[in-house]
Design a protein around this motif. Structure first.
Motif, PDB file in Angstrom:
ATOM      1  N   ARG A  26       0.820  -1.212   0.000  1.00 32.88           N
ATOM      2  CA  ARG A  26       0.000   0.000   0.000  1.00 32.88           C
ATOM      3  C   ARG A  26       0.851   1.259   0.000  1.00 32.88           C
ATOM      4  N   ASN A  27       2.063   1.185   0.574  1.00 34.99           N
ATOM      5  CA  ASN A  27       2.835   2.419   0.751  1.00 34.99           C
ATOM      6  C   ASN A  27       4.338   2.242   0.535  1.00 34.99           C
ATOM      7  N   GLN A  29       6.485   0.844   2.315  1.00 33.28           N
ATOM      8  CA  GLN A  29       7.323   0.898   3.511  1.00 33.28           C
ATOM      9  C   GLN A  29       7.753  -0.496   3.949  1.00 33.28           C
ATOM     10  N   LYS A  30       8.977  -0.575   4.436  1.00 34.53           N
ATOM     11  CA  LYS A  30       9.528  -1.838   4.915  1.00 34.53           C
ATOM     12  C   LYS A  30       8.828  -2.227   6.209  1.00 34.53           C
ATOM     13  N   PHE A  32       9.703  -4.738   8.394  1.00 39.39           N
ATOM     14  CA  PHE A  32      10.485  -5.371   9.457  1.00 39.39           C
ATOM     15  C   PHE A  32      11.665  -4.470   9.805  1.00 39.39           C
ATOM     16  N   TYR A 149       6.538  25.605   0.351  1.00 36.19           N
ATOM     17  CA  TYR A 149       5.940  26.299   1.474  1.00 36.19           C
ATOM     18  C   TYR A 149       6.903  27.374   1.946  1.00 36.19           C
ATOM     19  N   SER A 346      10.908  17.490  -4.894  1.00 41.53           N
ATOM     20  CA  SER A 346       9.814  16.521  -4.961  1.00 41.53           C
ATOM     21  C   SER A 346       8.892  16.847  -6.136  1.00 41.53           C
ATOM     22  N   SER A 349      10.527  16.039  -9.449  1.00 43.66           N
ATOM     23  CA  SER A 349      10.485  14.602  -9.694  1.00 43.66           C
ATOM     24  C   SER A 349       9.109  14.182 -10.215  1.00 43.66           C
ATOM     25  N   THR A 350       8.062  14.756  -9.642  1.00 48.98           N
ATOM     26  CA  THR A 350       6.701  14.454 -10.074  1.00 48.98           C
ATOM     27  C   THR A 350       6.443  14.967 -11.491  1.00 48.98           C
TER      28      THR A 350
ATOM     29  N   ASN B 154       4.340  18.196   2.590  1.00 55.34           N
ATOM     30  CA  ASN B 154       3.349  17.512   1.759  1.00 55.34           C
ATOM     31  C   ASN B 154       2.286  16.808   2.598  1.00 55.34           C
ATOM     32  N   PRO B 167      -4.100   3.180   4.514  1.00 54.71           N
ATOM     33  CA  PRO B 167      -2.984   3.940   5.070  1.00 54.71           C
ATOM     34  C   PRO B 167      -1.818   4.044   4.091  1.00 54.71           C
ATOM     35  N   ASN B 168      -1.257   5.247   3.921  1.00 49.90           N
ATOM     36  CA  ASN B 168      -0.024   5.383   3.145  1.00 49.90           C
ATOM     37  C   ASN B 168       1.177   5.347   4.085  1.00 49.90           C
ATOM     38  N   ASN B 169       0.909   5.019   5.352  1.00 45.86           N
ATOM     39  CA  ASN B 169       1.970   5.018   6.356  1.00 45.86           C
ATOM     40  C   ASN B 169       1.526   4.111   7.494  1.00 45.86           C
ATOM     41  N   LEU B 170       2.475   3.366   8.051  1.00 43.95           N
ATOM     42  CA  LEU B 170       2.138   2.465   9.159  1.00 43.95           C
ATOM     43  C   LEU B 170       1.561   3.216  10.350  1.00 43.95           C
ATOM     44  N   THR B 173      -2.216   2.835  11.080  1.00 46.56           N
ATOM     45  CA  THR B 173      -2.762   1.513  11.372  1.00 46.56           C
ATOM     46  C   THR B 173      -2.706   1.344  12.890  1.00 46.56           C
ATOM     47  N   TRP B 239      10.618   8.416   0.230  1.00 47.52           N
ATOM     48  CA  TRP B 239       9.184   8.245   0.444  1.00 47.52           C
ATOM     49  C   TRP B 239       8.479   8.831  -0.765  1.00 47.52           C
ATOM     50  N   ASP B 242       1.463   9.557  -4.874  1.00 48.74           N
ATOM     51  CA  ASP B 242       1.093  10.154  -6.158  1.00 48.74           C
ATOM     52  C   ASP B 242       1.505  11.614  -6.274  1.00 48.74           C
ATOM     53  N   ALA B 244       4.024  13.278  -4.200  1.00 51.26           N
ATOM     54  CA  ALA B 244       5.329  13.694  -3.680  1.00 51.26           C
ATOM     55  C   ALA B 244       6.350  12.590  -3.881  1.00 51.26           C
ATOM     56  N   SER B 245       7.602  12.988  -3.991  1.00 44.62           N
ATOM     57  CA  SER B 245       8.687  12.031  -4.154  1.00 44.62           C
ATOM     58  C   SER B 245       9.900  12.635  -3.466  1.00 44.62           C
ATOM     59  N   ASN B 268      13.741   2.261   9.557  1.00 53.07           N
ATOM     60  CA  ASN B 268      13.835   1.116   8.646  1.00 53.07           C
ATOM     61  C   ASN B 268      12.800   1.204   7.534  1.00 53.07           C
ATOM     62  N   ARG B 269      11.647   1.825   7.835  1.00 53.30           N
ATOM     63  CA  ARG B 269      10.556   1.803   6.862  1.00 53.30           C
ATOM     64  C   ARG B 269      10.898   2.513   5.562  1.00 53.30           C
ATOM     65  N   MET B 271      14.151   3.355   4.571  1.00 51.27           N
ATOM     66  CA  MET B 271      15.524   3.136   4.119  1.00 51.27           C
ATOM     67  C   MET B 271      15.512   2.389   2.792  1.00 51.27           C
TER      68      MET B 271
END
Lengths: 358, 358
Positions: A26-27, A29-30, A32, A149, A346, A349-350, B154, B167-170, B173, B239, B242, B244-245, B268-269, B271
């Motif tokens: 979904r995102n 993200q790692k 673990f 911003y 950012s 890049s978009t 963003n 969720p676009n982020n843990l 959740t 990260w 749609d 942002a990058s 870690n998420r 990296m």
């Protein structure tokens, strides 16, 4: 080890496993942490096909399927986040004179390719110019909001640059201002600055830009000892008035962990006394003078004139800006604001993705 | 050279001359550049009195009058801008449990000493807690505005932390989140984060903080080789969605030019794959695991529970934050925002002056 997997050790492969159990689909993200992985990972089996390299790990039997093209991309050295000298096009005044990224406000607003070209200019050369923007106060904020911003500070959302009766800054006089970076006494330093011209009906008051990364590269080539000193001594910068008291200690030339130049701070006005031994002091001042002499070389100073409706956007971590003196009897009014590179890069890049899909 | 002038060489003295010709009395800014000073400066004459040391320079005869107390102050090593480990009080969980800087919203607003104590907590320990703030949305912005400016990104001026359908982020959740710093993929990284609790009626959902400077100091003591590796390898963080990058390459442990720990990035998420040789990769992962094992030591994790109306303010360049899992059926809602240390430290400095004036 299979050559298809070189140079990646088992732990690298496992940490980058793209499966849905390891990486949230979904995102991205790692899912673990490094300590969740076995410390004694080994490759149990490797299967390659045209498109894919599949790896099974011991001791837990986890399997990772890598696309070959992704693995290939990881073998090529890149410029990281593109913020150091290695990713930039360094310039002298004559070199940049023909390259100035310029656009009208109308085309910048209407055309994705033009917008990308302007933002790419800020990224690669350190600056870009917009012409024909509204000659209306606060336009500088609207321009900043096209890519990010405004960074509000103790100076406000924006600041006026014009002659004041009781200036708390040389900017608010008619005096010449030598090349410098803004707010070195602030950490995080504003990474972008915008200056929007509402009026410039004076004799003098020309603008100037110097590529600080180029100046640092010249110092490293001509006087490596001075370069080493300026990258290794934090310099105290400070600014205060009745309502604020700011301080940051950072080197004049900041290099990243690999030694590449990443940020320049250069501002005699706010530099404070350094606390060093006699020998360190003498070495610092020799190096500082050597760098200043390079920064002030006429061939590095790109000069131009901001007319009403012009706005210059520049990278305050790289470029130094300057202006010539002007008669205080004349009428000159700029509005400036700060912003940050993260959102500009950012957006670029978009836009590049949009262009590619275009 | 007169001992009254040790350890200051002539160029240092001249560069710090306090006279009105050298330093604008209106704003304290230095009025000359280093290249405006003679390269062959010498001391022609030194006259000392109880309060003052007067110096006349050759070749130009310029005279500088220094107060002895100012010169004395410059002989004492200080902690620079106070942003590195050297100026901080490092802590483990049991050490910090009795020190938590806490205040009610009312006393924080009414009492200068309380406000200074809270801001000093953020500076020295890396965090502070406000209790009894309004349980009203957007209060987190009002809190940030008491000491600075929310950093819009963003994610907006503020972000909601609650369970979301996609969720676009843990964070959005009910999963546990291990200690991490926020937005390592952004440069400049937000230096402050605020989390304001509107509702926490769930089983679980406890908050945790780890002193990353303490973890880095432990790594340096226990495993100096790993410390050296983590300070010298830029790590790619990224990260994207749609709109942002974002990407930044910075080391997990950033030291200043003198080797003092100044910033921690640990996430870690976000990296990404590192582009290294096999040997570098193996060394990096060994060091990364060693650091992670320290970061995750239970004795470093200070845990507490945010109740409705509580707000934690913390230094995102130093502290890692975490939360335990919670049942998604329950009701938990935080609002967060980013801000920056420059204005917080500036205000603290101003408040300290106010306090001293009584």
């Amino acid at each position: 080890m299979s050559t298809a997997l070189l140079p990646f050790p088992p732990i690298w492969l496992r940490d980058n496993c793209p499966c849905a159990q390891c990486k949230d689909p979904r995102n991205g993200q790692k899912l673990f942490g490094i300590t969740d992985l076995p410390a004694d990972l080994e490759l149990l089996d490797v299967t390659t096909s045209d498109q894919t390299v599949s790896v099974t790990f011991a001791p837990d039997g986890h399997r990772a399927d890598f696309s070959r093209s992704w693995l290939d991309a990881q073998r090529v050295a890149d410029h990281g986040d593109g913020r150091t000298e290695r990713a930039k096009r360094l310039w002298s005044a004559t070199e940049v004179a023909d390259l100035v990224p310029t656009a009208t406000w109308a085309s910048y607003g209407d055309d994705v390719a033009t917008r990308a070209r302007i933002l790419r200019g800020v990224r690669d050369l350190g600056f870009a110019l917009l012409r024909g923007t509204p000659v209306v106060e606060e336009t500088v904020l609207a321009i900043a909001e096209t890519f990010g911003y405004p960074r509000e500070t103790n100076y406000g959302r924006l600041f006026d640059v014009r002659v004041e009766a009781n200036p708390n800054n040389l900017a608010f006089t008619g005096l010449a201002i030598a090349p410098h970076t803004d707010n070195p006494y602030r950490d995080p330093v504003p990474t972008l600055q915008l200056l929007h011209c509402l009026d410039n009906a004076v004799d003098g008051g020309e603008s100037g830009l110097v590529d600080g990364f180029q100046a640092a590269a010249l110092l490293r080539r001509e006087d490596p000892e001075s370069f080493a000193i300026l990258t290794s001594i934090p310099v105290p910068f400070a600014w205060s008035d009745d309502t604020a008291s700011l301080r940051a200690d950072r080197p004049l030339i900041e290099v990243d962990a690999t030694g590449a130049v990443r940020e320049i701070r250069f501002n005699n006005r706010s530099m404070q006394a350094l606390r060093l031994t006699t020998a360190q002091s003498e070495a610092f001042y020799t190096a500082y003078r050597a760098f200043a002499e390079i920064v002030l070389r006429p061939e590095l100073l790109f000069t131009f004139r901001l007319e009403a409706g012009d706005c210059v956007i520049f990278d305050n971590t790289r470029l130094l800006h300057a202006r010539t003196a002007f008669a205080e009897s004349g009428s000159r009014h700029l509005q400036g604001c700060y912003a940050d590179l993260d959102s500009l890069l950012s957006l670029l890049s978009t836009l590049v993705t949009l262009e590619a899909q275009g």
